[in-house]
Design a protein around this motif. Structure first.
Motif, short mmCIF file in Angstrom:
data_model
loop_
_atom_site.label_atom_id
_atom_site.label_comp_id
_atom_site.label_asym_id
_atom_site.label_seq_id
_atom_site.Cartn_x
_atom_site.Cartn_y
_atom_site.Cartn_z
N GLY A 62 -19.93 54.59 -39.98
CA GLY A 62 -18.97 55.57 -40.46
C GLY A 62 -17.97 55.96 -39.39
N VAL A 63 -18.45 56.15 -38.14
CA VAL A 63 -17.55 56.53 -37.04
C VAL A 63 -16.57 55.39 -36.73
N LEU A 64 -17.04 54.16 -36.76
CA LEU A 64 -16.17 53.02 -36.48
C LEU A 64 -15.07 52.88 -37.53
N LEU A 65 -15.42 53.08 -38.79
CA LEU A 65 -14.40 53.03 -39.85
C LEU A 65 -13.41 54.17 -39.68
N PHE A 66 -13.90 55.32 -39.25
CA PHE A 66 -13.00 56.46 -39.01
C PHE A 66 -12.03 56.15 -37.87
N ILE A 67 -12.54 55.58 -36.77
CA ILE A 67 -11.67 55.22 -35.64
C ILE A 67 -10.63 54.19 -36.07
N ALA A 68 -11.06 53.18 -36.81
CA ALA A 68 -10.14 52.14 -37.26
C ALA A 68 -9.07 52.72 -38.18
N SER A 69 -9.46 53.63 -39.06
CA SER A 69 -8.48 54.23 -39.98
C SER A 69 -7.45 55.03 -39.22
N THR A 70 -7.89 55.69 -38.12
CA THR A 70 -6.91 56.45 -37.32
C THR A 70 -5.96 55.50 -36.59
N LEU A 71 -6.46 54.35 -36.14
CA LEU A 71 -5.58 53.38 -35.49
C LEU A 71 -4.53 52.86 -36.48
N VAL A 72 -4.97 52.60 -37.70
CA VAL A 72 -4.02 52.17 -38.73
C VAL A 72 -3.05 53.30 -39.03
N GLY A 73 -3.57 54.53 -39.10
CA GLY A 73 -2.70 55.68 -39.35
C GLY A 73 -1.68 55.88 -38.25
N MET A 74 -2.08 55.62 -37.00
CA MET A 74 -1.14 55.74 -35.88
C MET A 74 -0.01 54.72 -36.00
N THR A 75 -0.35 53.56 -36.53
CA THR A 75 0.69 52.55 -36.77
C THR A 75 1.68 53.05 -37.83
N MET A 76 1.15 53.68 -38.86
CA MET A 76 2.00 54.21 -39.93
C MET A 76 2.90 55.33 -39.40
N ILE A 77 2.33 56.18 -38.51
CA ILE A 77 3.08 57.30 -37.96
C ILE A 77 4.22 56.82 -37.07
N SER A 78 3.88 55.86 -36.18
CA SER A 78 4.88 55.41 -35.21
C SER A 78 5.87 54.42 -35.80
N GLY A 79 5.44 53.71 -36.85
CA GLY A 79 6.29 52.66 -37.40
C GLY A 79 6.37 51.44 -36.50
N GLU A 80 5.54 51.43 -35.44
CA GLU A 80 5.51 50.32 -34.49
C GLU A 80 4.24 49.50 -34.71
N HIS A 81 4.42 48.26 -35.11
CA HIS A 81 3.24 47.45 -35.41
C HIS A 81 2.41 47.15 -34.18
N ILE A 82 2.99 47.33 -32.99
CA ILE A 82 2.28 47.00 -31.76
C ILE A 82 1.05 47.88 -31.56
N THR A 83 1.07 49.09 -32.12
CA THR A 83 -0.04 50.02 -31.92
C THR A 83 -1.33 49.55 -32.61
N ILE A 84 -1.18 48.64 -33.56
CA ILE A 84 -2.36 48.15 -34.28
C ILE A 84 -3.20 47.22 -33.43
N LEU A 85 -2.67 46.81 -32.27
CA LEU A 85 -3.42 45.92 -31.38
C LEU A 85 -4.76 46.52 -30.97
N GLY A 86 -4.86 47.85 -31.04
CA GLY A 86 -6.10 48.51 -30.64
C GLY A 86 -7.30 48.13 -31.47
N VAL A 87 -7.10 47.57 -32.66
CA VAL A 87 -8.25 47.22 -33.49
C VAL A 87 -8.96 45.96 -32.98
N LEU A 88 -8.26 45.12 -32.23
CA LEU A 88 -8.87 43.86 -31.77
C LEU A 88 -10.05 44.10 -30.82
N PRO A 89 -9.85 44.88 -29.73
CA PRO A 89 -11.03 45.15 -28.90
C PRO A 89 -12.11 45.90 -29.64
N LEU A 90 -11.72 46.75 -30.60
CA LEU A 90 -12.71 47.48 -31.40
C LEU A 90 -13.57 46.50 -32.20
#
Length: 274
Positions: free
Chosen positions: A111-139
């Motif tokens: 549950g925590v991992l899905l929450f973290i991933a959803s926030t990373l995706v949400g941060m991409t939506m907020i910034s409009g910069e696709h580069i921020t989604i790179l954080g999901v790879l190490p996760l």
């Protein structure tokens, strides 16, 4: 043979069958599976707690990437990263110290991992910069190899993250054209998931094999001990009267004689001819 010995024999046979057939499908018989899950959760609690501390540090350091990449949107991303997600991870680290939580360890972790991933995706939506989604790879790599999740759980979490990432990309594509780099990233993400599936399968298979072999050795040792005790009983008991025989008398007499010699006390012997 006693009922306990029958039970041990049945368990040994069950483990031997699981070694032959249960490893490839990563599933044992219900009773053995329950025991494996219980022991795996208990043995993994400390490892998961330290892995979470390491993951928190890496997650915090990734904020530097936000700062260098997104510019003006950094304050919003920092609020999510350090004001929302980091406290949740810290809370879970302390929560994992409670023994009663260990049985729910991997459900909480998923549950925590899905929450973290959803926030990373949400941060991409907020910034409009696709580069921020790179954080999901190490996760994702961390989920497959570093957290001792089962093959099924790690797949469920990582492919759910992939679906969220793809959904965010399609949404942003409708808002503004995304560069081809993003879709190459999605392809790379899918490839990492496939490789991660192989790693997770191999790791869990080895864990289950070690579990079965360890319990097989324990049960065989218990069985040998029980047989030894039974042989000792047979060798010191008269088969007709089921009373202690001459050998038992001699062993006890020698023991008492040594004790009397050591303590300097007298010893008496009473013989009755029945």
């Amino acid at each position: 043979m006693s009922e306990q010995s029958h039970s041990e024999t049945d368990s040994i046979e069950e483990i031997e069958i699981s070694l032959r057939t249960g490893l490839n499908r990563l599933r044992f018989e219900p009773q053995l599976e329950e025991l494996y899950q219980h022991e795996h959760a208990l043995s993994s609690a400390r490892h998961v707690r330290f892995a979470a501390i390491f993951g928190l540090i890496v997650y915090a350091v990734f904020g530097l990437l936000d700062y260098t990449m997104v510019g003006v949107a950094f304050s919003k991303l920092a609020l999510v990263r350090y004001g929302l997600v980091s406290p949740v991870i810290i809370f879970c680290i302390f929560l994992l110290k409670l023994p009663r939580i260990h049985r729910y360890l991997f459900k909480i972790l998923s549950g925590v991992l899905l929450f973290i991933a959803s926030t990373l995706v949400g941060m991409t939506m907020i910034s409009g910069e696709h580069i921020t989604i790179l954080g999901v790879l190490p996760l994702v790599m961390f989920i497959f190899t570093g957290l001792r999740l089962s093959f099924r759980q790690s797949n469920m979490v990582c492919w759910a993250i992939f679906a969220m990432t793809l959904g965010a990309g399609l949404y942003l594509q409708n808002q503004a054209d995304l560069p081809m780099d993003f879709f190459r990233f999605v392809f790379l993400f899918a490839l990492i998931n496939v490789l991660g599936m192989f790693c997770a399968y191999t790791l869990e298979r080895h864990r289950r094999k070690d579990f079965l072999q360890t319990h097989l050795l324990e049960l065989e040792a218990q069985q040998l001990q029980a047989l030894g005790e039974q042989l000792m009983l047979l060798s010191t008991t008269d088969s007709l009267t089921e009373l202690a025989n001459r050998r038992y008398f001699q062993e006890r007499f020698d023991e008492e004689w040594r004790r009397a010699t050591r303590d300097g006390t007298p010893i008496s012997l009473l013989l009755l001819d029945v």
